[in-house]
Design an enzyme around this catalytic site. Sequence first.
Site, PDB file in Angstrom:
ATOM      1  N   HIS A 140       3.946   7.009   3.829  1.00 27.80           N
ATOM      2  CA  HIS A 140       5.054   5.994   3.623  1.00 27.80           C
ATOM      3  C   HIS A 140       4.547   5.069   2.652  1.00 27.80           C
ATOM      4  O   HIS A 140       3.328   5.345   2.268  1.00 27.80           O
ATOM      5  CB  HIS A 140       5.098   5.302   5.509  1.00 27.80           C
ATOM      6  CG  HIS A 140       3.879   4.160   5.692  1.00 27.80           C
ATOM      7  ND1 HIS A 140       3.187   4.906   6.468  1.00 27.80           N
ATOM      8  CD2 HIS A 140       3.543   3.295   5.579  1.00 27.80           C
ATOM      9  CE1 HIS A 140       2.081   3.659   6.756  1.00 27.80           C
ATOM     10  NE2 HIS A 140       2.590   2.961   5.778  1.00 27.80           N
ATOM     11  N   GLU A 156       7.538   1.004   4.999  1.00 20.69           N
ATOM     12  CA  GLU A 156       7.720  -0.157   5.870  1.00 20.69           C
ATOM     13  C   GLU A 156       7.864  -1.157   4.761  1.00 20.69           C
ATOM     14  O   GLU A 156       7.210  -1.487   3.809  1.00 20.69           O
ATOM     15  CB  GLU A 156       5.738  -0.003   6.415  1.00 20.69           C
ATOM     16  CG  GLU A 156       4.803  -0.620   6.982  1.00 20.69           C
ATOM     17  CD  GLU A 156       3.629  -0.668   7.980  1.00 20.69           C
ATOM     18  OE1 GLU A 156       3.201  -0.025   6.745  1.00 20.69           O
ATOM     19  OE2 GLU A 156       3.115  -1.938   8.671  1.00 20.69           O
ATOM     20  N   HIS A 161       0.824  -1.251  -0.150  1.00 24.41           N
ATOM     21  CA  HIS A 161       0.131  -0.463  -0.090  1.00 24.41           C
ATOM     22  C   HIS A 161       1.263   1.416  -0.028  1.00 24.41           C
ATOM     23  O   HIS A 161       1.688   0.946   0.414  1.00 24.41           O
ATOM     24  CB  HIS A 161      -0.742  -0.095   1.360  1.00 24.41           C
ATOM     25  CG  HIS A 161      -0.101   0.037   2.956  1.00 24.41           C
ATOM     26  ND1 HIS A 161       0.352  -0.636   3.094  1.00 24.41           N
ATOM     27  CD2 HIS A 161       0.223   1.050   3.374  1.00 24.41           C
ATOM     28  CE1 HIS A 161       0.902  -0.718   4.663  1.00 24.41           C
ATOM     29  NE2 HIS A 161       1.255   1.175   4.612  1.00 24.41           N
TER      30      HIS A 161
END
Lengths: 132, 132
Positions: free
Chosen positions: A79, A128, A7
């Site tokens: 992020h 991430e 994502h």
Amino acid sequence: MIGKLNHVAIVVADLEAGTAIYRDTLGAKVSAPLELPEHGVVTVFVELPNTKIELLYPLGENSPIAKYLEKNPGGGVHHVCYEVDDIEAAAAKMQAAGARVLGDIKIGAHNKPVLFLHPKDFCGTLVELEQA
Amino acid sequence: MIGKLNHVAIVVADLEAGTAIYRDTLGAKVSAPLELPEHGVVTVFVELPNTKIELLYPLGENSPIAKYLEKNPGGGVHHVCYEVDDIEAAAAKMQAAGARVLGDIKIGAHNKPVLFLHPKDFCGTLVELEQA
């Protein structure tokens, strides 16, 4: 090592307005808001055919994204999240490469092990890694 | 309306170093650098199983990303690109919704018609729409 882009997380200044932009203006499928008190965020998932956009809005005190919103009052990309097969191996590889892992491996918003990498070591982007 | 996330564009302060981070540290498949003089950038494609990351570095004078790099010397996420079926229809829909289209529809870096949308109308994120 990295697999799919899981994502892109976008911090929004107004969750309802941000949801309307993705649902009505851009015509995407969006979820209902999901409160994640243990992560200090409310999130709305924007489902695209190949990945997700996650709209994030602060929840409660000490939200990890409150500071971001202070610095960027209009919101923005917070992020990007890449999938990995093995989070422990990924952490070891990052450390061996001299890249800074921020804190410890934790259970992320999707109930899977995640870690965060320092933006200064990744082209100015908070990254991430999530065990898929 | 929007379909797949076509790519996330990341401006880098050093193209070789940025490429090495994605290739060696993150272990992704990367392309050779591709100079696009008409777009004022050199780009390296990071191929993920479901989408692409595009590393961008300024090329020549008047590069459209030179200012971004001045403001963000370490680089960072520059824009996200969503696919649409019909760029003319997308432009009309954006204008009807009161969202600012930046300039005209142009031929983008993938030789397909694209347009850019004002970050202030899209959650602080510069959005590119590309006719798929």
